[in-house]
Motif scaffolding. Sequence first.
Motif, PDB file in Angstrom:
ATOM      1  N   ILE A  87       0.883  -1.453  -0.479  1.00 57.99           N
ATOM      2  CA  ILE A  87      -0.019   0.010   0.063  1.00 57.99           C
ATOM      3  C   ILE A  87       0.679   1.270   0.465  1.00 57.99           C
ATOM      4  CG2 ILE A  87      -1.799   1.393   1.546  1.00 57.99           C
ATOM      5  CD1 ILE A  87      -2.880  -1.221   2.074  1.00 57.99           C
ATOM      6  N   ASN A  88       1.923   0.915   0.802  1.00 60.51           N
ATOM      7  CA  ASN A  88       3.147   1.988   1.233  1.00 60.51           C
ATOM      8  C   ASN A  88       3.234   2.614  -0.633  1.00 60.51           C
ATOM      9  OD1 ASN A  88       4.253   4.138   2.559  1.00 60.51           O
ATOM     10  ND2 ASN A  88       6.180   3.032   3.108  1.00 60.51           N
ATOM     11  N   TYR A  89       3.715   1.824  -1.341  1.00 59.65           N
ATOM     12  CA  TYR A  89       4.728   1.808  -2.635  1.00 59.65           C
ATOM     13  C   TYR A  89       3.418   2.614  -4.007  1.00 59.65           C
ATOM     14  CZ  TYR A  89       8.792  -0.588  -0.794  1.00 59.65           C
ATOM     15  OH  TYR A  89      10.388  -0.649  -0.620  1.00 59.65           O
ATOM     16  N   GLY A 134       1.152   6.762  -6.128  1.00 60.11           N
ATOM     17  CA  GLY A 134       0.198   8.234  -6.577  1.00 60.11           C
ATOM     18  C   GLY A 134       0.394   9.351  -6.481  1.00 60.11           C
ATOM     19  N   SER A 135       1.319   9.399  -5.298  1.00 61.39           N
ATOM     20  CA  SER A 135       1.827  11.024  -5.177  1.00 61.39           C
ATOM     21  C   SER A 135       2.848  11.617  -6.704  1.00 61.39           C
ATOM     22  CB  SER A 135       2.827  11.240  -3.982  1.00 61.39           C
ATOM     23  OG  SER A 135       4.245  10.735  -4.389  1.00 61.39           O
ATOM     24  N   THR A 185      10.456  10.659   3.890  1.00 61.29           N
ATOM     25  CA  THR A 185      11.076  11.668   2.620  1.00 61.29           C
ATOM     26  C   THR A 185      11.099  10.660   1.521  1.00 61.29           C
ATOM     27  OG1 THR A 185      13.464  10.594   3.774  1.00 61.29           O
ATOM     28  CG2 THR A 185      12.424  13.685   4.529  1.00 61.29           C
ATOM     29  N   SER A 186      10.655   9.529   1.153  1.00 59.47           N
ATOM     30  CA  SER A 186      10.996   9.551   0.112  1.00 59.47           C
ATOM     31  C   SER A 186       9.644   9.953  -1.179  1.00 59.47           C
ATOM     32  CB  SER A 186      10.590   7.368   0.171  1.00 59.47           C
ATOM     33  OG  SER A 186       9.589   7.109   0.726  1.00 59.47           O
ATOM     34  N   TYR A 187       8.709  10.306  -0.769  1.00 57.44           N
ATOM     35  CA  TYR A 187       7.594  10.944  -1.220  1.00 57.44           C
ATOM     36  C   TYR A 187       8.166  11.850  -2.024  1.00 57.44           C
ATOM     37  CZ  TYR A 187       3.551   8.830   0.729  1.00 57.44           C
ATOM     38  OH  TYR A 187       1.955   7.614   1.065  1.00 57.44           O
ATOM     39  N   ILE A 188       9.269  12.732  -1.546  1.00 62.96           N
ATOM     40  CA  ILE A 188       9.507  14.365  -1.900  1.00 62.96           C
ATOM     41  C   ILE A 188      10.591  13.485  -2.686  1.00 62.96           C
ATOM     42  CG2 ILE A 188      11.009  15.968  -1.763  1.00 62.96           C
ATOM     43  CD1 ILE A 188      10.524  15.874   1.420  1.00 62.96           C
ATOM     44  N   THR A 236      -6.354   6.136   3.004  1.00 61.04           N
ATOM     45  CA  THR A 236      -5.205   6.360   4.544  1.00 61.04           C
ATOM     46  C   THR A 236      -5.895   8.351   5.490  1.00 61.04           C
ATOM     47  OG1 THR A 236      -3.579   6.184   2.591  1.00 61.04           O
ATOM     48  CG2 THR A 236      -3.142   7.668   4.622  1.00 61.04           C
ATOM     49  N   GLY A 237      -6.579   8.682   5.114  1.00 59.49           N
ATOM     50  CA  GLY A 237      -7.485  10.500   6.324  1.00 59.49           C
ATOM     51  C   GLY A 237      -8.008   9.386   6.721  1.00 59.49           C
TER      52      GLY A 237
END
Lengths: 212, 212, 212
Positions: free
Chosen positions: A5-7, A12-13, A64-67, A105-106
């Motif tokens: 899910i995280n991946y 998605g981002s 920080t992987s999102y960034i 997630t929210g």
Amino acid sequence: MELVINYISILGSFALAISGALTAMKKRFDPFGVLIIAFVTAVGGGTIRDMLLNGKSVFWIDQTSYIYFILVGTIFAIVFQSKLYLIHRPLLFFDAIGLGLYTITGVQIGIQYELAAVNCVILGTITGVFGGILRDILVNEVPVIFKKEVYATVCILGAILYLVLYRFEVMNPVLQFIPVLFIIGLRLLVIHYNISLPSLYADERKKKRTDK
Amino acid sequence: MELVINYISILGSFALAISGALTAMKKRFDPFGVLIIAFVTAVGGGTIRDMLLNGKSVFWIDQTSYIYFILVGTIFAIVFQSKLYLIHRPLLFFDAIGLGLYTITGVQIGIQYELAAVNCVILGTITGVFGGILRDILVNEVPVIFKKEVYATVCILGAILYLVLYRFEVMNPVLQFIPVLFIIGLRLLVIHYNISLPSLYADERKKKRTDK
Amino acid sequence: MELVINYISILGSFALAISGALTAMKKRFDPFGVLIIAFVTAVGGGTIRDMLLNGKSVFWIDQTSYIYFILVGTIFAIVFQSKLYLIHRPLLFFDAIGLGLYTITGVQIGIQYELAAVNCVILGTITGVFGGILRDILVNEVPVIFKKEVYATVCILGAILYLVLYRFEVMNPVLQFIPVLFIIGLRLLVIHYNISLPSLYADERKKKRTDK
């Protein structure tokens, strides 16, 4: 499972960053303007959610992987912009996946903070839609999600579905995946059939009636 | 007494939700776009106030009754929009009540957090006016409160009045009601006589002088 | 030394308040509209930074001197607006000083909160540029920093420079002043030579090529 899910959420981002970067490039922003819009589009919803919650640190400060994925998405959009219309559909697909995962997630974070059901729905919706709203505010447009195609509605329905399943104690992974797939599926249907809710402005409705 | 104030404050959010919903419908937003604008108009100012304060949870997360009144206000605005021009004045009246109570609530929270007087005035003003500002930003208009009619000024004066009475140890309920009534009364006067402060733009003033 | 920085940072907020007030007056806002825009321009970036950090109170709530300097800056802008074009350059100079100090302050707070390097750069950039972005959103314009002249880029480079020096354990006051001076100098160069990054929009680039 949670790792998967995280991946996908990070993917998605990535898709949302591309959507933000393309919008900013059309407005002729300079490269770092493009990066800022991509960033806000991808993390804006979750950031507002985390700021609303007392004692919750903002998710991209911890992960920080999102960034980095946003950075890669932005560069990808800059380099391949002229080819990106060819994968318009895949982009909308990623965007729908992002919407589904972000919304749920929210909701889950709301449950974790033991909030009332209605607050969980609101947090899920904010997470799903405010990135796109902030993107449109920053480029000085009326937020597209308020007018074209069903968008926020899909989040709200998906969030309610999650809460119903949760109340009936449906166990993971069904609990997680059904509402996510529901949002993705409904959103893709909306795009495919170009479904939009009617405007509620009375004058317009009267005018339409008269046109007949 | 506090309970009465709470009820009237919720009535204020009801009026602000109607104002937001009407604005969004004129812009031809879809129903959930209308709901989001109504929500932001009604709780935006208090939400920013609560996010500014360290360790304060957002008020509508604790008091979900606000959310239901906003929902009812939105549906009310949708159903009765064509009749609402008839009660234009009552709406402005509720809006003024909301402004008065919201502003003083913001000041009181500032005092409770032992902030400097100037911060209390700022928190009160933010609580009173930022809902309307966010509404106008979301529908991509220049915030009306910056230009038409005296609005923020009324909040600032009311907040200062509260702090003066508080300093002179005027006791409740006078302490609470005088500044609230002052804001409501001044705002209604402003609406009635259509008072607006002059723009300060020098070119314009010069031009006006030349016109004579 | 820290005291000196603090004073110059407050001078930066004074310059930013003037820039906000002038923008608002051109839009014919009323006096308190002008004050609100000046306030948001001067403290907006740092306020968002502080709201993102868990457990950090907003800087102008602790240091009310910022508020008084903004008030003075606003009154100064109102009184001297017709003469301010004469000191256009000094204003840009103060703005550049504010940008340098605000950005490095943001990076330092990131380090203090033990954030990843990339988060420190983001916090520095937000502190430096979001005041101007919020100003432009509030007056319903496309944020100027996204298009005209290099602005965010200067922040990002300055923030990276600070982190490199910090990693190599360069000691104060060199550590503090080199990146601040770098940002101020680069920003003034950008203004002087009117440097802007190219827009990345593909159609435009193609068109330009065809024009030749």
